[in-house]
Each structure stands twice: as C-alpha cells, then as structure tokens.
Design an enzyme around this catalytic site. Structure first.
Site, mmCIF file in Angstrom:
data_model
loop_
_atom_site.group_PDB
_atom_site.id
_atom_site.type_symbol
_atom_site.label_atom_id
_atom_site.label_comp_id
_atom_site.label_asym_id
_atom_site.label_seq_id
_atom_site.Cartn_x
_atom_site.Cartn_y
_atom_site.Cartn_z
ATOM 1 N N ARG A 85 0.804 -1.215 0.000
ATOM 2 C CA ARG A 85 0.000 0.000 0.000
ATOM 3 C C ARG A 85 0.843 1.273 0.000
ATOM 4 O O ARG A 85 0.594 2.202 -0.763
ATOM 5 C CB ARG A 85 -0.902 0.020 1.248
ATOM 6 C CG ARG A 85 -1.944 -1.075 1.308
ATOM 7 C CD ARG A 85 -2.349 -1.316 2.761
ATOM 8 N NE ARG A 85 -1.186 -1.818 3.515
ATOM 9 C CZ ARG A 85 -1.074 -1.904 4.818
ATOM 10 N NH1 ARG A 85 -2.087 -1.516 5.578
ATOM 11 N NH2 ARG A 85 0.006 -2.351 5.394
ATOM 12 N N GLU A 92 -5.938 -0.964 -12.682
ATOM 13 C CA GLU A 92 -6.011 -2.312 -13.245
ATOM 14 C C GLU A 92 -7.171 -2.445 -14.211
ATOM 15 O O GLU A 92 -8.224 -1.814 -14.048
ATOM 16 C CB GLU A 92 -6.200 -3.316 -12.092
ATOM 17 C CG GLU A 92 -6.095 -4.766 -12.547
ATOM 18 C CD GLU A 92 -6.523 -5.761 -11.484
ATOM 19 O OE1 GLU A 92 -6.910 -5.324 -10.376
ATOM 20 O OE2 GLU A 92 -6.491 -6.974 -11.762
ATOM 21 N N SER A 94 -10.395 -3.849 -15.683
ATOM 22 C CA SER A 94 -11.576 -4.115 -14.871
ATOM 23 C C SER A 94 -12.501 -5.137 -15.521
ATOM 24 O O SER A 94 -12.931 -4.950 -16.664
ATOM 25 C CB SER A 94 -12.352 -2.808 -14.667
ATOM 26 O OG SER A 94 -13.637 -3.097 -14.156
ATOM 27 N N GLY A 95 -12.826 -6.164 -14.769
ATOM 28 C CA GLY A 95 -13.786 -7.154 -15.236
ATOM 29 C C GLY A 95 -15.214 -6.634 -15.231
ATOM 30 O O GLY A 95 -16.125 -7.294 -15.721
ATOM 31 N N ARG A 96 -15.406 -5.430 -14.674
ATOM 32 C CA ARG A 96 -16.721 -4.810 -14.731
ATOM 33 C C ARG A 96 -16.893 -4.056 -16.045
ATOM 34 O O ARG A 96 -18.016 -3.936 -16.544
ATOM 35 C CB ARG A 96 -16.914 -3.818 -13.583
ATOM 36 C CG ARG A 96 -16.826 -4.450 -12.206
ATOM 37 C CD ARG A 96 -17.115 -3.412 -11.133
ATOM 38 N NE ARG A 96 -18.521 -3.024 -11.123
ATOM 39 C CZ ARG A 96 -18.983 -1.912 -10.557
ATOM 40 N NH1 ARG A 96 -18.150 -1.058 -9.980
ATOM 41 N NH2 ARG A 96 -20.275 -1.637 -10.571
ATOM 42 N N ASN A 180 7.953 4.553 -5.762
ATOM 43 C CA ASN A 180 9.225 5.270 -5.688
ATOM 44 C C ASN A 180 10.313 4.277 -5.285
ATOM 45 O O ASN A 180 10.018 3.110 -4.988
ATOM 46 C CB ASN A 180 9.124 6.466 -4.729
ATOM 47 C CG ASN A 180 8.772 6.060 -3.315
ATOM 48 O OD1 ASN A 180 9.445 5.204 -2.723
ATOM 49 N ND2 ASN A 180 7.728 6.654 -2.757
ATOM 50 N N ALA A 181 11.559 4.720 -5.278
ATOM 51 C CA ALA A 181 12.659 3.783 -5.042
ATOM 52 C C ALA A 181 12.554 3.137 -3.652
ATOM 53 O O ALA A 181 12.914 1.967 -3.475
ATOM 54 C CB ALA A 181 14.004 4.502 -5.180
ATOM 55 N N ARG A 182 12.040 3.878 -2.679
ATOM 56 C CA ARG A 182 11.914 3.301 -1.344
ATOM 57 C C ARG A 182 10.850 2.217 -1.300
ATOM 58 O O ARG A 182 11.088 1.127 -0.780
ATOM 59 C CB ARG A 182 11.563 4.398 -0.334
ATOM 60 C CG ARG A 182 11.583 3.914 1.086
ATOM 61 C CD ARG A 182 11.086 4.996 2.047
ATOM 62 N NE ARG A 182 11.465 4.711 3.413
ATOM 63 C CZ ARG A 182 11.163 5.471 4.446
ATOM 64 N NH1 ARG A 182 10.510 6.614 4.251
ATOM 65 N NH2 ARG A 182 11.521 5.132 5.667
ATOM 66 N N ARG A 191 9.559 -9.764 -1.896
ATOM 67 C CA ARG A 191 9.081 -10.552 -3.031
ATOM 68 C C ARG A 191 10.204 -11.145 -3.881
ATOM 69 O O ARG A 191 9.965 -11.574 -4.999
ATOM 70 C CB ARG A 191 8.164 -9.691 -3.903
ATOM 71 C CG ARG A 191 6.959 -9.110 -3.170
ATOM 72 C CD ARG A 191 6.039 -10.160 -2.563
ATOM 73 N NE ARG A 191 4.839 -9.568 -1.984
ATOM 74 C CZ ARG A 191 3.870 -10.262 -1.416
ATOM 75 N NH1 ARG A 191 3.941 -11.581 -1.296
ATOM 76 N NH2 ARG A 191 2.814 -9.654 -0.905
#
Lengths: 237, 237, 237, 237
Positions: A85, A92, A94-96, A180-182, A191
């Site tokens: 977050r 993204e 959307s499947g709607r 951002n880089a952080r 990950r």
C-alpha cells in the site's frame, strides 16, 4: 467458443521514470546544506552519501523518485502485489468494464510443483513428468470450462461483473503500478529471494518473476542505490 | 470429491472497536483548548463540533478511532476492498498456507443481472427467470469443475499455491480489516449508493453488501458522526 | 507581562488503547485457519506465532491494534514526530486558534550539551557548569523576549497566526497521536537508542524521551510483542 | 553578530516532474481497454476522460504522476505543509546538522493583520500603519534577540540541536517535497481559497502563497487536469 491461450511468463515494462541516484543525493543534501538545490552530478560523492543513507536507514531521500510499470500477470499475482500500500499506486483492467481475454497462466516445466515442510518453512521441489502433466491437464480443463461458462453468460446478456465470477485467479490481468525507489525496495525485499538478504523472504515464484523484472529496470536507472541496497542486506531504508 | 456449497450473502462481524463520537471531539478540541485532554462527554457540544468538522472537512480528528471487522466474501469483493490503502489494514486467508474451502458465491434471485448502458453510466436490470437459471447453471458447473481440478492436484501432491490457480474469483475468502472512522467514511462514499450522496458512486452490489453491514456497525458506535456524514453529502472529510 | 515557565521533561499519557498480543495472533491466524475468528487467548501459542511473525517480518498482523497518546513536548520534538506518516494520525494545539502558553523547554543538567564529531557520526558530551549556565541564560532571555513580543502584538489586536511567528521552537505544544503497534515499532526503531538494535539510530534526546514513555506503555499492553521486537533487533516488521 | 535578513515571500521551484494529462488518461484506460499501454496522445479524447474521472471521483489514475518542488518558507509554513501525509514525501534542512541562516519572515504591508470573528469563522482585515509598525518592530527585535542567543551558544560550543531551541517559527527553512497530482489537488483544496471551491477552506495566507505557486506549475504541466479540477469544485478525486 473462443480458444484459450496459455502463458508461463509475465510482462513488466517500464513505462516512464523520474528516478536517478542523483535525485536521492540532491534531496538528502538539503538536510546538511539547505538553501540551495543545485543538482551537482558528482557520482563519487553521491556514492558515499547513498551508502550512508542506506546503512543508517534514512529512507525519505529515496522517495523523491517515481517509476511507472505496466504489468501483465495472473490475478493471483496482482492480488499479492496490491497488498503493498505505502508508496504504491495502481490502476487495473476491470472485469466490470470489459470482457477479460482468455489468457491463462500455466507453470513452466522448470517451476517446482511439490511443496514440502510446514507453514512458515516450506520448500519446493520439482515434480515428476506425471506431476507436470496432471497439473497442466487439470488447469487446461478448468480454464476452458470457466471461460465457456463466462462466454455463455455474456452471450445471454448477463452483466460482465456477474459473469466474471467464474473466472479463475490464473487468468491474466494487466495494470499500471507506480512506486518510488523506497517503496520498490520494500517490495523487492519481500518478493525476491537473494543471498544478500539479511531477512530471508519466501515469495511465490510468480510474483518473484514480476519483482525480478522490476529490479532489472531499477538497477539500470539507479545503479548506485541498487548496489548499496544489496550491500546493506536488501533491507529497505 | 467434496461437495460445494453456495452462498448469496456476506459475513461482516465487528471484532472490536475503539471508536466513539467523543474520541473525535476530544482530539479536535486539542486545537482550540490544548494542554488538557479531559474527556468531557457532552454529546450536545460534541454534535456541533462534529458537524463543523465534517462540513469544513477537517478530517484528522476522525482518525483517532479504530474498528476491526471480520469479513467473509468472495475474492472479487476482497479485490475491490483491498484497493483501499490509506487507513486500512488487512490480513487474509491464504491459498498458499491452507486449502480453500468449496464455498462459492451465487447471486440471489433479487440481484439484477442485466447491464444496460455504457462505461461510466451503467444501469442494472432484473433478468428473466431464464437469465437467472442460466447464470446459476453456468456458475455451479464452473465452480464444481474448478474445485474438482483443485482437489485432484492437491491429492497428487501439487503445492497449494499452484493448485489454487484454477479457483474462481467467486470462491469465498475471509479477512480481518481494520480502519478508522475517516478511512471507513471514504470507503462508504465510494462503495455505497445513497440519496444523501453529493457525489454519486456506482459500486458493484456485492461490495455494497459488505459496506452496508459496516455502516450499520459504524452508525451504532458513532451515531453523531454518522448523521453528520449523511447530512454533509457523505463526503469523507 | 505573563511570567514564563520552564520544563525539562515531556508528558506522554496513554489516552486509550485497543492493543493486545492476542489481537496480533488472531489476525495472523486467519492466513492459516481462515473461516473463524474465535479469539483463543492462548499466550503460549501466541508467543511462538508472534516471534515467527517478527522474525520473518510479516508486519500486517501488528496493524490491527490502536494506541492513542496525549503528548506535551516542545515544537522541535513535535516536528520530528510528525515526520512519521504511515500509520500515524495527529491533532495538535493550534497557534492560529488559541494563544500559546508561555511554557518553554530548557535542558536538564544531565543533558549532554556539547557535540563532537561530524555529520552522521556525532557524539554528545556533558558540558561544564559554565556551558550549562550560558545555555540556560541564553534560553531564558530569548524565550522571555519572544513571549513579550508575542503578547504585545496580541494586545494590539494582531491576529494570533501572525503574532506567533516570533515564538521559538522550544515552546511547548500538545497533541494527540494515534498509531498501531507496527507504526509504533517503526517509530521506536528510529527514535530510541538500544543495545538490542540491529540498526543503530541517533535520535535527539528530547524525542527519545517521548519514545521511551510510549515504549513503556507499549510493553505493558503487548508484552509478548515487545519482547519479540527486542529479541529480533528492534526492526519493525 | 551576523545581521539578520527579512523576507515577505516564499520560494517554490519545480525541480523535476513526470506529470502530464496523458499519464492520467493512459493509466485510466487500462480499466476499459487493458492489455495495451500504447500512449496515444489524443488531447481531445483525454479531456473527456479526465473530466469524467474528476467528476465521478476516480482518483487513482491521477497518482501515476510525480512532481518534485524545492521550497523556502518559514518553519510555521513547513509545519502546516508536513501535515499532509498521503502521497507526499519530504526532506528538510536540519537544525541538527547545520547552522540555520538568519533569514526571517515579516508580513508584507498588504498582509491583513487583524483577526475578527470566532474559531472556525475568522475574517482578516488590514491593520492601520501603527499595527504594521508594531508588528514589524516586535518581530525584528524578537528575531534578532533569538539569533544572538543562538550564535552565542554555538560559539560556546553548544550543540546545534540544543542551541536551535531558541529559534522562532518565523525563521526560513528549505525542503524538497514530492507529490503526485492527486495528493497535490488534495493539498490545494485545503490550502487555497477559490471561488470555484465546493468546500471553502481557510488557509493561513503564507501557506497559500506556497500553494499558489505550486498550482501555477501544476496548471502548466497538466492543463486539462487543472481545468477539470476547477470545473468540478476543486474537490480532489
């Protein structure tokens, strides 16, 4: 019925970036110099400063950077990605609003399929050819059946947002992700697996494929920061 | 093969809360009084203050509150929920660590199934009995096929994180979600329809079902704040 | 003219909390158990789980907690505190809405006054009695002069938001700060010195005084989490 | 003693930006198109889309942008600015690491000095020449006395982080601030007054001076977004 397509990879493209090592050093120097923002590109001095910031975990100077990626990956990968977050923005497919295309993820032959161990300490091992065949067969059948049901509902006039409920998390989605880089380093720390890591992580291989491609772009854009990150145990500052 | 179960509802339970109207008023008064944090529970004075804060969009006093919910909902709902980043924390059931149970969402008979209009201005209408039957039949088939494939892979020793790729977004997941009154109001503003809303929203019905249950708990815990929210167009301060 | 008061300490009071070790364990277990949120208070099992979460840096379960503090500290401390953005909410006494009281910070006799070294590697040493006397004298004069100017402008009808410009950052302010256990641990990691710390920090003593009092309350409320934090190098998960 | 300097203005420089209207439209289109990120620069189509996003409060597409500003302003302004947490990153000149320069804010002759009304509903009026003279005299005296005390302590070897306690909030500081178009619009909504605003705000004039300069740069970089923002009541989406 539309024929389904399978993929075993992910797409990660760097759409745009405003992210250099010099951005970090310039922002950091306001602490000690202040009153001037001349951007002195002096990579040797920057290197010492960036190493110091990374080691002592002064994170905020790394935030004055921005990287926007375009990603194509299965929904189960996007689900893990979107858990990040702080310092991440997403948009993204959307499947709607649109019909999702029949493109589905199937593990490549090299992908370890067998899980051994207990929660928190799993290891993955390669399966036999039979394991791989059984996985592929089950996936293809399930993906096809799901997409047939999806298209049948759409043809009957059922709303896309309802019809999509049958689609599996192995279907591909696409999204823009800006960080951002952080926040990127924080994401990479959780990950990816790396022998440089002070704190080991256990990501699912498919999100690590996304992370690895992001890390390549990051290393090209900000080589000093990237090296300092590795040298300091891949702990986001 | 394990028999599948269907549901047409969502579960939202308030696990715990530290959230009262008085919390908001107490935090706000530090601006003008300072130097004392006596919690004067004086609902009449609080009401005027809270209305003022809402109207003039002073949002931070509403953040000194905390509500933790336990939710059971389909993955496609959790996906929408988790897009809310600021002031929200989540922990979710993991398809990597446990076998997901065969519980799936099927729209209730009252759920409008037909979508009319164009992107950004959709309307939903009730379908015929045939529409409903076709939807239910397609879903049941797809859900069952997916779960058969899932269990077959698990029985063959395939890792849960791989086998789950066939599971549809209509399968139920469970999660804890913690927010504060401000982030909750922002969520409600986007995920409910209301005649009080200054800015109309167009949420999918299933996440609105989650939002409505959260709003009920919120209204009980913080009645003055909730009323001020409605009175001021349901715009999160 | 109003006589000024000096203080050498800070006030930190726990106003309210919804924060137990069991909250963390309950939220974490949804990953592996799901489908049930029975709060089993079983401190022995919780301890193992919380240690695991801390060690492997699973941070989100620690966010389902909330602690609200009331703080009285000089503005230069509040300035450092408010730099912590993620998971922190603040409301502060306002120099626009009220007259600030003439209470000012003066270092206690034990406070090291002399700085030796270079940026990034400072050490502090005790000064002589003469150093202390000179500091105290300069501060008292400057504080008094500033407050005289402030009151003179207020008496002339000048707006508070203008008159306050002369007030020094050593004047006391008061604020509410709400955080969760994760954001608190991040704050403690940067704002305390500890022999348990994997990554050493160099906080100014006055914010460390705030942090130490917060840590005491935290350790009482969440003893298992606090011990796991120390045992794992005081790195916020 | 070093002579002090006064200023009545603020410095806001755009250091770098990756922020165009087209960035917003491109990110938004992934929802409805997906699977392609061709950046079609088609300002006419972008305009309709951006207006729609703003009106219906779809905020996330505006986040795929980045603006970095260098600011010189008094500490009391920086204090207000740094309250904006979501989508903002800061690095500021440090009174611990360097000696602050003797540059102080004094209101310009046009600045209303007299406050009339009650909390939440203040108005500001111009003072007489006597009001202005009294303000200037008090400020100059207080600023000079403070800086004399500061330098005296520094010359005696007192640490900068201690000596600075006497410095007033009217002293200038400098900082880098990075935001995205969404967080910038949120900031502008609260820190400017405008006849276009649906929700009126009451910012202190000095932070409005910063906001106004940022808005100028924003309007140049993203004219369609800026106009849509005004047309939709200056409510950040």
């Amino acid at each position: 019925m539309t024929a389904i397509t399978t993929r075993s990879d992910v797409t990660v493209q760097l759409v745009k970036a405003s992210a250099t090592d010099s951005d970090v050093a310039t922002a950091a120097r306001v602490s000690t110099i202040g009153g001037s923002h001349e951007r002195v590109v002096d990579l040797e001095r920057d290197e010492g400063l960036i190493n110091f910031l990374m080691r002592d975990r002064h994170g905020s100077p790394f935030e004055h950077t921005s990287l926007t990626f375009y990603v194509e990956a299965p929904i189960f990968v996007a689900r893990e990605h979107f858990r990040h977050r702080a310092g991440w923005s997403y948009n993204e497919e959307s499947g709607r609003y649109k019909q999702l295309q029949p493109v589905f993820y199937v593990p490549a032959i090299e992908r370890p399929l067998i899980q051994v161990g207990r929660p928190g300490a799993y290891e993955f091992k390669h399966g036999s050819d039979a394991h791989f065949a059984r996985t592929a067969a089950n996936m293809l059948t399930a993906y096809e059946e799901a997409y047939i049901a999806y298209e049948d509902m759409l043809q009957a006039g059922i709303a896309r947002e309802v019809a999509r409920m049958v689609l599996p998390v192995g279907i591909y989605t696409s999204y823009y992700a800006t960080c951002n880089a952080r926040s990127l380093m924080h994401f990479l720390g959780l990950r990816t697996k790396s022998r440089w890591a002070t704190f080991p992580s256990f990501p699912q291989q498919e999100i690590e494929m996304v992370a690895a491609k992001m890390e390549d772009r990051f290393a090209e854009l900000m080589p000093i920061t990237h090296e300092a990150y590795n040298r300091n145990g891949r702990v986001a500052p």
